[in-house]
Design a protein around this motif. Structure first.
Motif, mmCIF file in Angstrom:
data_model
loop_
_atom_site.group_PDB
_atom_site.id
_atom_site.type_symbol
_atom_site.label_atom_id
_atom_site.label_comp_id
_atom_site.label_asym_id
_atom_site.label_seq_id
_atom_site.Cartn_x
_atom_site.Cartn_y
_atom_site.Cartn_z
ATOM 1 N N LYS A 49 28.596 -19.326 56.192
ATOM 2 C CA LYS A 49 28.893 -20.014 54.940
ATOM 3 C C LYS A 49 27.830 -21.020 54.527
ATOM 4 C CE LYS A 49 32.093 -23.115 57.380
ATOM 5 N NZ LYS A 49 33.476 -23.623 57.472
ATOM 6 N N THR A 50 27.005 -21.474 55.470
ATOM 7 C CA THR A 50 25.960 -22.436 55.135
ATOM 8 C C THR A 50 24.823 -21.747 54.379
ATOM 9 O OG1 THR A 50 26.481 -23.706 57.120
ATOM 10 C CG2 THR A 50 24.356 -24.135 56.062
ATOM 11 N N ASN A 51 24.447 -22.305 53.259
ATOM 12 C CA ASN A 51 23.316 -21.827 52.451
ATOM 13 C C ASN A 51 23.556 -20.487 51.767
ATOM 14 O OD1 ASN A 51 21.926 -24.125 53.338
ATOM 15 N ND2 ASN A 51 21.022 -23.038 55.061
ATOM 16 N N LEU A 52 24.798 -19.996 51.759
ATOM 17 C CA LEU A 52 25.082 -18.758 51.044
ATOM 18 C C LEU A 52 25.509 -19.067 49.612
ATOM 19 C CD1 LEU A 52 25.036 -17.499 53.926
ATOM 20 C CD2 LEU A 52 26.804 -15.928 53.094
ATOM 21 N N ARG A 53 24.899 -18.382 48.684
ATOM 22 C CA ARG A 53 25.225 -18.556 47.268
ATOM 23 C C ARG A 53 26.520 -17.837 46.914
ATOM 24 N NH1 ARG A 53 21.139 -16.442 42.568
ATOM 25 N NH2 ARG A 53 22.310 -17.160 40.727
ATOM 26 N N ASP B 91 12.450 -23.157 53.860
ATOM 27 C CA ASP B 91 13.413 -24.254 53.966
ATOM 28 C C ASP B 91 12.721 -25.617 53.897
ATOM 29 O OD1 ASP B 91 15.342 -22.352 54.168
ATOM 30 O OD2 ASP B 91 15.752 -22.645 56.301
ATOM 31 N N THR B 92 11.534 -25.696 54.478
ATOM 32 C CA THR B 92 10.774 -26.953 54.435
ATOM 33 C C THR B 92 10.356 -27.272 53.004
ATOM 34 O OG1 THR B 92 9.939 -26.631 56.687
ATOM 35 C CG2 THR B 92 8.705 -28.129 55.263
ATOM 36 N N ALA B 93 9.968 -26.229 52.274
ATOM 37 C CA ALA B 93 9.509 -26.427 50.899
ATOM 38 C C ALA B 93 10.666 -26.565 49.914
ATOM 39 C CB ALA B 93 8.615 -25.262 50.480
ATOM 40 N N ASN B 94 11.861 -26.110 50.308
ATOM 41 C CA ASN B 94 13.015 -26.130 49.402
ATOM 42 C C ASN B 94 14.243 -26.708 50.111
ATOM 43 O OD1 ASN B 94 12.002 -24.248 46.986
ATOM 44 N ND2 ASN B 94 11.370 -23.304 48.930
ATOM 45 N N PRO B 95 14.200 -27.983 50.458
ATOM 46 C CA PRO B 95 15.299 -28.581 51.225
ATOM 47 C C PRO B 95 16.640 -28.546 50.497
ATOM 48 C CG PRO B 95 13.842 -30.281 50.378
ATOM 49 C CD PRO B 95 13.158 -28.979 50.157
ATOM 50 N N GLU B 96 16.616 -28.448 49.153
ATOM 51 C CA GLU B 96 17.861 -28.398 48.379
ATOM 52 C C GLU B 96 18.323 -26.976 48.119
ATOM 53 O OE1 GLU B 96 19.433 -31.203 47.815
ATOM 54 O OE2 GLU B 96 17.763 -32.173 48.867
ATOM 55 N N ALA B 97 17.537 -26.000 48.504
ATOM 56 C CA ALA B 97 17.900 -24.590 48.281
ATOM 57 C C ALA B 97 17.419 -23.767 49.469
ATOM 58 C CB ALA B 97 17.294 -24.080 46.984
ATOM 59 N N LYS B 98 17.959 -24.081 50.637
ATOM 60 C CA LYS B 98 17.546 -23.381 51.851
ATOM 61 C C LYS B 98 18.003 -21.924 51.842
ATOM 62 C CE LYS B 98 17.275 -27.432 54.861
ATOM 63 N NZ LYS B 98 17.728 -28.059 56.127
ATOM 64 N N ALA B 99 17.283 -21.113 52.589
ATOM 65 C CA ALA B 99 17.586 -19.686 52.645
ATOM 66 C C ALA B 99 18.833 -19.415 53.484
ATOM 67 C CB ALA B 99 16.402 -18.925 53.239
ATOM 68 N N ALA B 100 19.498 -18.326 53.171
ATOM 69 C CA ALA B 100 20.613 -17.864 53.987
ATOM 70 C C ALA B 100 20.059 -17.292 55.288
ATOM 71 C CB ALA B 100 21.393 -16.797 53.231
ATOM 72 N N PRO B 101 20.891 -17.142 56.319
ATOM 73 C CA PRO B 101 20.423 -16.585 57.594
ATOM 74 C C PRO B 101 20.160 -15.087 57.488
ATOM 75 C CG PRO B 101 22.777 -16.880 57.653
ATOM 76 C CD PRO B 101 22.307 -17.519 56.370
#
Length: 317
Positions: free
Chosen positions: A8-12, A67-77
């Motif tokens: 559920k973390t980082n999933l749109r 993820d480092t470049a987009n801390p507010e929109a991290k990738a899903a696993p």
């Protein structure tokens, strides 16, 4: 039972892009993850076997950089599919690489083996197991799988024959853990419907074949755009396990899709020469009527997300 954080973390939207044999590779997986859904690929797509190390390094490093470049929109696993069958002579080696790179999610298919689950649990990963019957589901959980992927009628590739309503209903009578549903899910409304009937997430494959990042031929992608549910044929001829395929590809290979012989399931092979059949016989699910153009994976996820939110609003109204 609540979903584990990894699902559920980082999933749109609650979607896992299913592993597509031959087709899924790092460009597609990375595009899916960055767009906000779980991206996945079969370990056997990396050929030779040494390429799996390269792919896992590439995906892991690229997602970390994102993820480092987009801390507010991290990738899903991301997830790796392991074929747990005696014909897969690479399993032990491929599993060791999953442990090395701490692959967040492992999708196991064609066999529930405790040692596979234990290896993934050793570093904190989770295992989702493909099933087509309730008895398979019970066996998978008994052997230590964390969640289930109910592969119902209409799914692409190796699909079952049970209605998703029946399959989810039976599993939910005894299992309250992570449950994904596969079977002709190709738009956002269907994702919401999967949740309404008791699944936690949708498992979507065929629409992603018709994306720019997919490692499929242009003819394959266009045939998906041009085809409908009636153009899908169900057969076990090509791998020894029943699956859904594009009728047009069967005809192009010189066979009659309405009169295909039966194969011997004991001779199925996913790691050797038999896999070459998949290069000309194209797997696909019944949901492709929703696919009308070849687009980027991110654009497809955008469409699914908009449709999903729209379906929720319509129901609320």
């Amino acid at each position: 039972m609540a979903l584990p954080d990894i699902l559920k973390t980082n999933l749109r939207i609650p979607v896992v892009g299913s592993p597509l044999f031959i087709i899924s590779h790092p460009p597609l997986v990375l595009a899916q993850c960055k767009a906000g859904i779980v991206g996945s690929f079969p370990a056997l797509n990396a050929r030779p076997a040494s390429q799996l190390d390269e792919w896992l390094a590439q995906i892991t490093e690229d997602l970390a950089a994102h993820d480092t470049a987009n801390p507010e929109a991290k990738a899903a696993p991301f997830a790796v599919n392991q074929i747990v069958h005696k014909s897969n002579t690479r399993l032990e080696e491929d599993l060791a690489l999953c442990v090395k790179y701490k692959v967040p999610i492992v999708i196991s298919s064609l066999g529930a083996v405790e040692e596979v689950n234990q290896a993934v649990h050793s570093y904190g990963g989770i295992v989702l197991h493909d099933i087509i019957h309730d008895r398979h589901a019970r066996n998978a959980i008994r052997r230590g799988a964390d969640g289930l992927i109910a592969v119902a009628a209409g799914a692409g590739g190796h699909a079952g024959t049970l209605s998703p309503f029946a399959l989810v209903q039976e599993i939910r009578q005894w299992f309250d853990g992570p449950l994904l549903l596969s079977g002709a899910i190709a738009n956002g409304g269907a994702v919401l419907a999967a949740q309404a009937m008791g699944a936690d997430m949708a498992y979507i494959g065929s629409p992603f074949i018709a994306t720019h990042e997919a490692r499929a031929t242009d003819d394959y992608k266009q045939m998906i755009v041009d085809s409908k549910a009636a153009d899908i044929v169900y057969s076990n001829l090509f791998t020894g396990v029943h699956g859904n395929y594009l009728k047009g590809s069967v005809e192009r290979a010189g066979m009659d899709p309405n009169n295909l012989p039966e194969s011997d399931p004991s001779k199925m092979n996913f790691g050797g020469d038999k896999s070459k059949a998949w290069k000309d016989i194209w797997g696909c699910g019944q949901g492709i009527g929703a696919v009308d153009s070849i687009v980027g994976a991110a654009e497809l996820v955008d469409r699914l997300a908009l449709e999903y939110e729209d379906a929720k609003k319509k129901l609320a109204a």
